[in-house]
Design an enzyme around this catalytic site. Structure first.
Site, PDB file in Angstrom:
ATOM      1  N   ASP A  14       0.825   4.063  -7.460  1.00  0.00           N
ATOM      2  CA  ASP A  14       0.329   5.435  -7.610  1.00  0.00           C
ATOM      3  C   ASP A  14       0.077   5.731  -9.095  1.00  0.00           C
ATOM      4  O   ASP A  14      -0.567   4.953  -9.770  1.00  0.00           O
ATOM      5  CB  ASP A  14       1.307   6.426  -6.983  1.00  0.00           C
ATOM      6  N   HIS A  18     -12.551   2.344  -7.831  1.00  0.00           N
ATOM      7  CA  HIS A  18     -12.407   2.941  -6.511  1.00  0.00           C
ATOM      8  C   HIS A  18     -13.604   3.830  -6.194  1.00  0.00           C
ATOM      9  O   HIS A  18     -14.096   4.554  -7.060  1.00  0.00           O
ATOM     10  CB  HIS A  18     -11.122   3.766  -6.441  1.00  0.00           C
ATOM     11  N   ARG A  40      -6.272   1.449 -12.208  1.00  0.00           N
ATOM     12  CA  ARG A  40      -7.157   1.918 -11.129  1.00  0.00           C
ATOM     13  C   ARG A  40      -7.913   3.155 -11.597  1.00  0.00           C
ATOM     14  O   ARG A  40      -7.309   4.171 -11.934  1.00  0.00           O
ATOM     15  CB  ARG A  40      -6.328   2.216  -9.888  1.00  0.00           C
ATOM     16  N   SER A  48      -6.859   9.568  -2.179  1.00  0.00           N
ATOM     17  CA  SER A  48      -8.264   9.648  -2.586  1.00  0.00           C
ATOM     18  C   SER A  48      -9.195  10.124  -1.486  1.00  0.00           C
ATOM     19  O   SER A  48     -10.308  10.589  -1.763  1.00  0.00           O
ATOM     20  CB  SER A  48      -8.738   8.283  -3.098  1.00  0.00           C
ATOM     21  N   SER A  78       0.817  -1.210   0.000  1.00  0.00           N
ATOM     22  CA  SER A  78       0.000   0.000   0.000  1.00  0.00           C
ATOM     23  C   SER A  78       0.852   1.262   0.000  1.00  0.00           C
ATOM     24  O   SER A  78       1.712   1.442   0.871  1.00  0.00           O
ATOM     25  CB  SER A  78      -0.909  -0.007   1.237  1.00  0.00           C
ATOM     26  N   GLY A  79       0.581   2.159  -0.954  1.00  0.00           N
ATOM     27  CA  GLY A  79       1.293   3.427  -0.982  1.00  0.00           C
ATOM     28  C   GLY A  79       1.016   4.262   0.253  1.00  0.00           C
ATOM     29  O   GLY A  79       1.922   4.887   0.818  1.00  0.00           O
ATOM     30  N   LEU A  80      -0.257   4.304   0.701  1.00  0.00           N
ATOM     31  CA  LEU A  80      -0.601   5.036   1.913  1.00  0.00           C
ATOM     32  C   LEU A  80       0.136   4.467   3.116  1.00  0.00           C
ATOM     33  O   LEU A  80       0.738   5.206   3.907  1.00  0.00           O
ATOM     34  CB  LEU A  80      -2.109   4.979   2.151  1.00  0.00           C
ATOM     35  N   LYS A  99       0.360  12.423  -7.119  1.00  0.00           N
ATOM     36  CA  LYS A  99      -1.018  12.087  -6.770  1.00  0.00           C
ATOM     37  C   LYS A  99      -1.403  12.677  -5.420  1.00  0.00           C
ATOM     38  O   LYS A  99      -0.547  13.064  -4.613  1.00  0.00           O
ATOM     39  CB  LYS A  99      -1.200  10.557  -6.779  1.00  0.00           C
ATOM     40  N   ASP A 135       1.009  10.824   1.774  1.00  0.00           N
ATOM     41  CA  ASP A 135       0.721   9.970   0.618  1.00  0.00           C
ATOM     42  C   ASP A 135       0.432  10.833  -0.613  1.00  0.00           C
ATOM     43  O   ASP A 135      -0.661  10.835  -1.154  1.00  0.00           O
ATOM     44  CB  ASP A 135      -0.474   9.057   0.931  1.00  0.00           C
ATOM     45  N   GLU A 159      -2.908   4.299 -11.082  1.00  0.00           N
ATOM     46  CA  GLU A 159      -4.164   5.041 -11.003  1.00  0.00           C
ATOM     47  C   GLU A 159      -4.160   6.221 -11.964  1.00  0.00           C
ATOM     48  O   GLU A 159      -3.117   6.828 -12.215  1.00  0.00           O
ATOM     49  CB  GLU A 159      -4.431   5.495  -9.574  1.00  0.00           C
ATOM     50  N   ASP A 182       1.097  -0.962  -5.037  1.00  0.00           N
ATOM     51  CA  ASP A 182       0.332   0.251  -5.288  1.00  0.00           C
ATOM     52  C   ASP A 182       1.297   1.251  -5.921  1.00  0.00           C
ATOM     53  O   ASP A 182       2.057   1.929  -5.229  1.00  0.00           O
ATOM     54  CB  ASP A 182      -0.219   0.770  -3.956  1.00  0.00           C
TER      55      ASP A 182
END
Length: 254
Positions: free
Chosen positions: A65, A167, A136, A101, A23-25, A98, A35, A92, A63
Site C-alpha cells: 500500500d 497502474h 507504484r 484504485s 495482494s492487499g485487496l 489508501k 481495502d 504506491e 503489496d
C-alpha cells in the site's frame, strides 16, 4: 500470480508461476475488511508469514500500500519483511490511508518529494542487497497527464526504486504503453492488467515491460466457488451433489 493466504500461495507455487503477489485487496477481502488500510500492517505481515511458510521456493512481492504511515513506518516494514525472507515490497504514491484504485471518487496522491523519501528510506534500511523496492505510480488513476506521471517516475527512480509499477484502470493498455514508449531510464516496468487483461502478453513484452501481475483472480475465483457451493448445500440440505466439484480431503492434507 496473486495469493491471499498460505493455501493460495502453495497453489500458485505448485502451478509454476515465477513469483507471488501478496495482494492487499485479496488479503483484505480474505480477512473480511475493506481495502483501505482497515487491516493493520501487522495483520498483513502475519498473513505474509504464513504464505512464506507454505510456498518457500517462490519469491513473494508484498503489496505494501502506501507503506502504512510515514518513512519510519516504511523502515520498520522493510526490516520485518526481510526477517521473513520476503523478496520485495511495492509502495504506491497515495496518501495514507489508501483507497483502492477501482473505487469511484477522487484519489489523493502523495506529495512526490515525500513519497520519494519513503522510497529512499526503504532502500537505505534494507540489509539484503537483493531485496527490491517497487514504486507504484497512481497518477493515471488520479487523472494526471503522461508528463506528470513521467515526472513522478523520474523522482522515484532517482530515489532508488528498483522498478516502477505503472497502474491504469482503463479498458485498454494505451496509458501504460504510452508510458513505456516515453520512459528512457534503466528501470524495469511492471503492470497490473486487471481491466485490460484481454491484451496479449506479447504486446507488453514488445513494449519493454518486464513483469505482469495477475493481481486478484484466485481470490475472486474462490468467492464464486464458495458462493455456489454454499448455495447448493443450503438448497439441497446435502453434500451429495457437490462432492465431485470440490477438492478431496487428500488434496487438502497434501
Amino acid at each position: 500470480m496473486e495469493a491471499h493466504n498460505g493455501l493460495s500461495a502453495r497453489i500458485v507455487e505448485d502451478t509454476g508461476f515465477g513469483g507471488i503477489w501478496a495482494s492487499g485487496l485479496s488479503i483484505s477481502a480474505a480477512l473480511g475488511v475493506r481495502d483501505c488500510n482497515e487491516a493493520s500492517w501487522t495483520q498483513i505481515l502475519e498473513v505474509v508469514e504464513f504464505m512464506r511458510d507454505a510456498a518457500p521456493n517462490t519469491p513473494i512481492l508484498l503489496d505494501g500500500d502506501t507503506g502504512f504511515g510515514n518513512f519510519n513506518n516504511v523502515r520498520r516494514l522493510v526490516a520485518k519483511l526481510e526477517q521473513r525472507q520476503i523478496s520485495a515490497v511495492c509502495l504506491e504514491d497515495k496518501v495514507f490511508p489508501k483507497r483502492n484504485s477501482f473505487i469511484k471518487g477522487n484519489q489523493q496522491l502523495a506529495d512526490p518529494v515525500e513519497f520519494a523519501g519513503k522510497i529512499r528510506a526503504a532502500k537505505d534500511s534494507q540489509s539484503n542487497p537483493d531485496f527490491s523496492v517497487i514504486a507504484r505510480l497512481e497518477g493515471f488513476i488520479a487523472n494526471q497527464s503522461l508528463d506528470q506521471v513521467l515526472a513522478r517516475a523520474d523522482a522515484y527512480y532517482e530515489a532508488g526504486a528498483d522498478a516502477l509499477l505503472i497502474h491504469s484502470k482503463q479498458s485498454h493498455p494505451n496509458e501504460v504503453l504510452d508510458f513505456a514508449r516515453n520512459w528512457d531510464r534503466p528501470c524495469p516496468l511492471v503492470i497490473v492488467p486487471t481491466t485490460y487483461g484481454d491484451t496479449p502478453s506479447e504486446v507488453f513484452a514488445d513494449a519493454g515491460i518486464s513483469l505482469v501481475i495477475w493481481a486478484n483472480h484466485s481470490m475472486r475465483a474462490s468467492i464464486t466457488a464458495m458462493q455456489a457451493t454454499c448455495q447448493m448445500i443450503h438448497k439441497q440440505q446435502s453434500i451429495r451433489a457437490i462432492e465431485e466439484r470440490v477438492a478431496p480431503l487428500s488434496e487438502v492434507f497434501r
